[in-house]
Motif scaffolding. Structure first.
Motif, PDB file in Angstrom:
ATOM      1  N   VAL A  30     -49.704  26.290  49.271  1.00 42.21           N
ATOM      2  CA  VAL A  30     -49.593  24.978  49.892  1.00 42.21           C
ATOM      3  C   VAL A  30     -49.207  23.965  48.819  1.00 42.21           C
ATOM      4  N   GLU A  31     -48.539  22.910  49.261  1.00 44.03           N
ATOM      5  CA  GLU A  31     -48.210  21.819  48.351  1.00 44.03           C
ATOM      6  C   GLU A  31     -49.322  20.786  48.433  1.00 44.03           C
ATOM      7  N   GLY A  42     -40.152  18.947  46.935  1.00 43.03           N
ATOM      8  CA  GLY A  42     -40.981  19.807  47.775  1.00 43.03           C
ATOM      9  C   GLY A  42     -40.178  20.937  48.394  1.00 43.03           C
ATOM     10  N   LEU A  43     -40.889  21.912  48.927  1.00 39.46           N
ATOM     11  CA  LEU A  43     -40.228  23.063  49.533  1.00 39.46           C
ATOM     12  C   LEU A  43     -40.036  22.925  51.036  1.00 39.46           C
ATOM     13  N   ALA A  44     -40.716  21.969  51.659  1.00 39.24           N
ATOM     14  CA  ALA A  44     -40.541  21.760  53.095  1.00 39.24           C
ATOM     15  C   ALA A  44     -39.160  21.193  53.391  1.00 39.24           C
ATOM     16  N   ASN A  45     -38.564  20.549  52.411  1.00 40.55           N
ATOM     17  CA  ASN A  45     -37.235  19.975  52.538  1.00 40.55           C
ATOM     18  C   ASN A  45     -36.213  21.081  52.264  1.00 40.55           C
ATOM     19  N   ALA A  46     -35.492  21.525  53.272  1.00 35.44           N
ATOM     20  CA  ALA A  46     -34.545  22.627  53.126  1.00 35.44           C
ATOM     21  C   ALA A  46     -33.295  22.229  52.343  1.00 35.44           C
ATOM     22  N   THR A 103     -41.519  21.022  42.820  1.00 36.23           N
ATOM     23  CA  THR A 103     -42.778  21.058  43.566  1.00 36.23           C
ATOM     24  C   THR A 103     -43.899  21.602  42.707  1.00 36.23           C
ATOM     25  N   LEU A 105     -47.475  23.917  43.670  1.00 38.69           N
ATOM     26  CA  LEU A 105     -48.099  24.692  44.740  1.00 38.69           C
ATOM     27  C   LEU A 105     -49.435  25.245  44.249  1.00 38.69           C
TER      28      LEU A 105
END
Length: 169
Positions: A30-31, A42-46, A103, A105
């Motif tokens: 999780v971030e 962040g990794l949620a941003n593709a 990011t 994590l």
């Protein structure tokens, strides 16, 4: 998952008969809030990180992995120390402008009390070395890392080069 592993075993390009895989494990990362607090990609941003382009280039990704001592307060303490020193590292004079923290994590499932930093260095190892050297001059960062070291059991770093067709160059 079973279907995936069956397909992997049937892969005609795998001439090892599955002998090359010594271990498989699953982890859930999780971030923490500091990703949003510091405006990290962040990794949620593709979308690729700023400055990334498809095709060639010298970009590398540096994965820095901290295995921390067991305990309920260890990861929160790490993140507190990290967030306290991070502004000085990010603003350190001499940091290569192509280097950016993508990011941070931490594990929720799997190898517990593990924290990962993912850095992008657009000019490759030259940028990584320049940025590391600049960070050594940031006193609050050095102090934070000194305290973090006391929480760590081990630390590893690895460098990854994206494929030419990868959007995250």
């Amino acid at each position: 998952r079973s279907a995936y592993y069956a397909a992997l075993a049937a892969d005609p390009l795998d001439h090892s008969g599955g002998r090359w895989v010594a271990e498989r494990k699953s982890c859930l990362y999780v971030e923490p809030p500091l990703v949003a607090d510091f405006g990290l990609h962040g990794l949620a941003n593709a979308a690729p990180p700023e400055g990334a382009s498809v095709g060639g280039g010298d970009a590398i990704y540096e994965l820095r992995r901290y295995q921390l001592q067991l305990g309920y307060t260890t990861v929160p303490r790490f993140l507190e120390l990290y967030a306290g020193g991070l502004p000085s590292k990010l603003a350190a004079p001499g940091t290569d402008p192509s280097s950016s923290l993508v990011t941070v994590l931490n594990t929720e499932v799997g190898s517990l009390n593990e924290v990962i930093e993912l850095w992008r260095h657009g000019r490759g190892t030259v940028a990584m070395d320049q940025s590391r050297q600049a960070a050594r001059g940031a006193a609050p960062w050095r102090e934070a890392i000194g305290s973090i070291a006391a929480l760590a059991v081990s630390f590893t770093t690895s460098i990854h080069r994206p494929l030419p067709s990868a959007p995250w160059q």
